[in-house]
Write an enzyme that holds these catalytic residues in place. Structure first.
Site, PDB file in Angstrom:
ATOM      1  N   ARG A   1      29.932  40.469  36.727  1.00 35.40           N
ATOM      2  CA  ARG A   1      30.272  39.474  37.747  1.00 35.40           C
ATOM      3  C   ARG A   1      29.252  39.605  38.827  1.00 35.40           C
ATOM      4  O   ARG A   1      29.321  38.600  39.822  1.00 35.40           O
ATOM      5  CB  ARG A   1      31.669  39.842  38.365  1.00 35.40           C
ATOM      6  CG  ARG A   1      32.616  39.379  37.810  1.00 35.40           C
ATOM      7  CD  ARG A   1      33.949  39.713  38.604  1.00 35.40           C
ATOM      8  NE  ARG A   1      34.960  38.698  38.312  1.00 35.40           N
ATOM      9  CZ  ARG A   1      36.041  38.366  37.449  1.00 35.40           C
ATOM     10  NH1 ARG A   1      35.707  39.017  36.165  1.00 35.40           N
ATOM     11  NH2 ARG A   1      36.859  37.335  37.514  1.00 35.40           N
TER      12      ARG A   1
ATOM     13  N   ARG B   1      38.812  33.686  45.123  1.00 27.05           N
ATOM     14  CA  ARG B   1      38.035  33.899  44.017  1.00 27.05           C
ATOM     15  C   ARG B   1      37.034  33.288  43.721  1.00 27.05           C
ATOM     16  O   ARG B   1      35.843  33.488  43.353  1.00 27.05           O
ATOM     17  CB  ARG B   1      39.191  33.869  42.843  1.00 27.05           C
ATOM     18  CG  ARG B   1      39.986  34.923  42.602  1.00 27.05           C
ATOM     19  CD  ARG B   1      41.093  34.767  41.888  1.00 27.05           C
ATOM     20  NE  ARG B   1      40.877  34.146  40.570  1.00 27.05           N
ATOM     21  CZ  ARG B   1      41.957  33.577  39.564  1.00 27.05           C
ATOM     22  NH1 ARG B   1      43.095  33.422  40.127  1.00 27.05           N
ATOM     23  NH2 ARG B   1      41.853  33.337  38.552  1.00 27.05           N
TER      24      ARG B   1
ATOM     25  N   ARG C   1      47.731  26.570  35.316  1.00 22.58           N
ATOM     26  CA  ARG C   1      47.590  27.615  34.042  1.00 22.58           C
ATOM     27  C   ARG C   1      49.054  28.351  33.944  1.00 22.58           C
ATOM     28  O   ARG C   1      49.583  28.806  34.987  1.00 22.58           O
ATOM     29  CB  ARG C   1      46.461  28.324  34.353  1.00 22.58           C
ATOM     30  CG  ARG C   1      46.196  29.385  33.290  1.00 22.58           C
ATOM     31  CD  ARG C   1      44.754  30.047  33.302  1.00 22.58           C
ATOM     32  NE  ARG C   1      44.666  30.802  34.446  1.00 22.58           N
ATOM     33  CZ  ARG C   1      43.433  31.349  34.602  1.00 22.58           C
ATOM     34  NH1 ARG C   1      42.342  31.288  33.723  1.00 22.58           N
ATOM     35  NH2 ARG C   1      43.124  32.048  35.923  1.00 22.58           N
TER      36      ARG C   1
HETATM   37  P1  ATP Z   1      39.920  33.532  34.704  1.00 25.82           P
HETATM   38  O1  ATP Z   1      40.400  32.511  35.599  1.00 25.82           O
HETATM   39  O2  ATP Z   1      38.848  32.908  33.666  1.00 25.82           O
HETATM   40  O3  ATP Z   1      40.782  34.592  33.961  1.00 25.82           O
HETATM   41  P2  ATP Z   1      38.937  35.111  36.865  1.00 25.82           P
HETATM   42  O4  ATP Z   1      37.665  35.595  37.235  1.00 25.82           O
HETATM   43  O5  ATP Z   1      39.578  34.425  37.901  1.00 25.82           O
HETATM   44  O6  ATP Z   1      38.896  34.186  35.429  1.00 25.82           O
HETATM   45  P3  ATP Z   1      39.854  37.596  35.414  1.00 25.82           P
HETATM   46  O7  ATP Z   1      38.534  37.614  34.912  1.00 25.82           O
HETATM   47  O8  ATP Z   1      41.056  37.430  34.699  1.00 25.82           O
HETATM   48  O9  ATP Z   1      39.950  36.211  36.240  1.00 25.82           O
HETATM   49  O10 ATP Z   1      39.802  38.734  36.547  1.00 25.82           O
HETATM   50  C1  ATP Z   1      40.889  38.811  37.563  1.00 25.82           C
HETATM   51  C2  ATP Z   1      40.712  39.854  38.659  1.00 25.82           C
HETATM   52  O11 ATP Z   1      40.203  40.920  38.066  1.00 25.82           O
HETATM   53  C3  ATP Z   1      39.404  39.324  39.429  1.00 25.82           C
HETATM   54  O12 ATP Z   1      39.769  38.584  40.515  1.00 25.82           O
HETATM   55  C4  ATP Z   1      39.021  40.914  39.910  1.00 25.82           C
HETATM   56  O13 ATP Z   1      39.871  41.371  41.029  1.00 25.82           O
HETATM   57  C5  ATP Z   1      39.057  41.654  38.622  1.00 25.82           C
HETATM   58  N1  ATP Z   1      38.079  41.763  37.991  1.00 25.82           N
HETATM   59  C6  ATP Z   1      38.025  41.449  36.684  1.00 25.82           C
HETATM   60  N2  ATP Z   1      36.593  41.880  35.971  1.00 25.82           N
HETATM   61  C7  ATP Z   1      36.119  42.284  37.085  1.00 25.82           C
HETATM   62  C8  ATP Z   1      34.878  42.848  37.061  1.00 25.82           C
HETATM   63  N3  ATP Z   1      33.781  42.636  36.036  1.00 25.82           N
HETATM   64  N4  ATP Z   1      34.513  43.440  38.263  1.00 25.82           N
HETATM   65  C9  ATP Z   1      35.363  43.656  39.211  1.00 25.82           C
HETATM   66  N5  ATP Z   1      36.536  43.030  39.415  1.00 25.82           N
HETATM   67  C10 ATP Z   1      36.991  42.457  38.350  1.00 25.82           C
HETATM   68 MG    MG Z   2      40.072  34.736  32.150  1.00 24.14          MG
END
Ligand code: ATP
Ligand code: MG
Length: 213
Positions: free
Chosen positions: A89, A170, A126
């Site tokens: 990220r 986000r 969603r």
């Molecule tokens: P999506 O909508 O595709 O699920 P997203 O990025 O909003 O994407 P997730 O990937 O499910 O959601 O992640 C949810 C939360 O988990 C993030 O907002 C963050 O707080 C934490 N998180 C997930 N992956 C990481 C990472 N690689 N580094 C830091 N925090 C993370």
């Molecule tokens: Mg996802």
């Protein structure tokens, strides 16, 4: 059988999880979503889960090393081919993934490119099924029976961080951190960009072409 490791990049709601499930079914990939791993720690009430809950609910990033360790603990790169979803990220995580996990393995990074404004509506509509991993959208892919997963019958969940205020944060976090990640994969000649604003089946088609190329 799938050959290259895949890194899916894209804003929240850009379709990474939805598309990953197609690739799992058709090409035998293993889907590794750091968001799903973190949410499962929260659901189990582990120490790690308790530590990260507030951060996730606010839409901020958990620290790099915590997520890296969780990823490594759930990954067997010698024997399996993965879709990495949600990691890296930021630029530092891109380097960590390469140094500690991929270690030179053949990899394609695919960026789901789309206008962030359209994503708010996608995400607030969603609903997810935590056990089966199915992802619904009340407007474009509603479940057959309201509130229930078509596949498992379990109750659908509205993620706590899928409310408008958290989603906006986000998006801001994404906008602030994605640049160096794209630069990293671009400089390695591993980056492919896809227009993710199109209907889901069109994105799937392009994705399969990219992966088979
Ligand atoms: P999506 O909508 O595709 O699920 P997203 O990025 O909003 O994407 P997730 O990937 O499910 O959601 O992640 C949810 C939360 O988990 C993030 O907002 C963050 O707080 C934490 N998180 C997930 N992956 C990481 C990472 N690689 N580094 C830091 N925090 C993370
Ligand atoms: Mg996802």
């Amino acid at each position: 059988m799938a050959r290259e490791q895949i890194v899916l990049l894209g804003a929240p709601g850009s379709g990474k999880g939805t598309q990953a499930s197609h690739l799992v079914k058709e090409f035998g990939y293993n889907h590794l979503s750091t968001g799903d791993l973190l949410r499962s720690e929260i659901a189990k009430g582990t120490e790690l889960g308790q530590k990260v809950q507030g951060i996730i609910d606010a839409g901020n990033l958990v620290d790099d090393m915590t997520v890296l360790e969780l990823l490594k603990a759930n990954c067997d790169l010698e024997n399996k081919v993965y879709i990495f979803d949600g990691f890296p990220r930021n630029g530092e995580q891109a380097k960590l993934l390469e140094e500690h996990v991929l270690k030179g393995a053949a990899t394609k990074a695919i960026y789901f490119d789309m206008d962030l404004e359209h994503l708010i509506e996608r995400i607030t509509n969603r609903r997810v099924a935590p056990k089966s991993g199915e992802i619904y959208n009340l407007l474009t892919r509603p479940p057959k029976i309201e509130g229930k997963c078509d596949v498992s019958g379990e109750d659908l969940v509205h993620r706590k961080d899928d409310n408008e205020e958290t989603v906006r944060n986000r998006m801001n976090v994404f906008r602030d951190t994605i640049g160096p990640v794209l630069d990293f994969y671009e400089s390695q000649g591993q980056l492919v960009r896809l227009d993710a604003s199109r209907p889901s089946d069109e994105v799937t088609k392009s994705l399969k072409e990219v992966i088979s190329a």
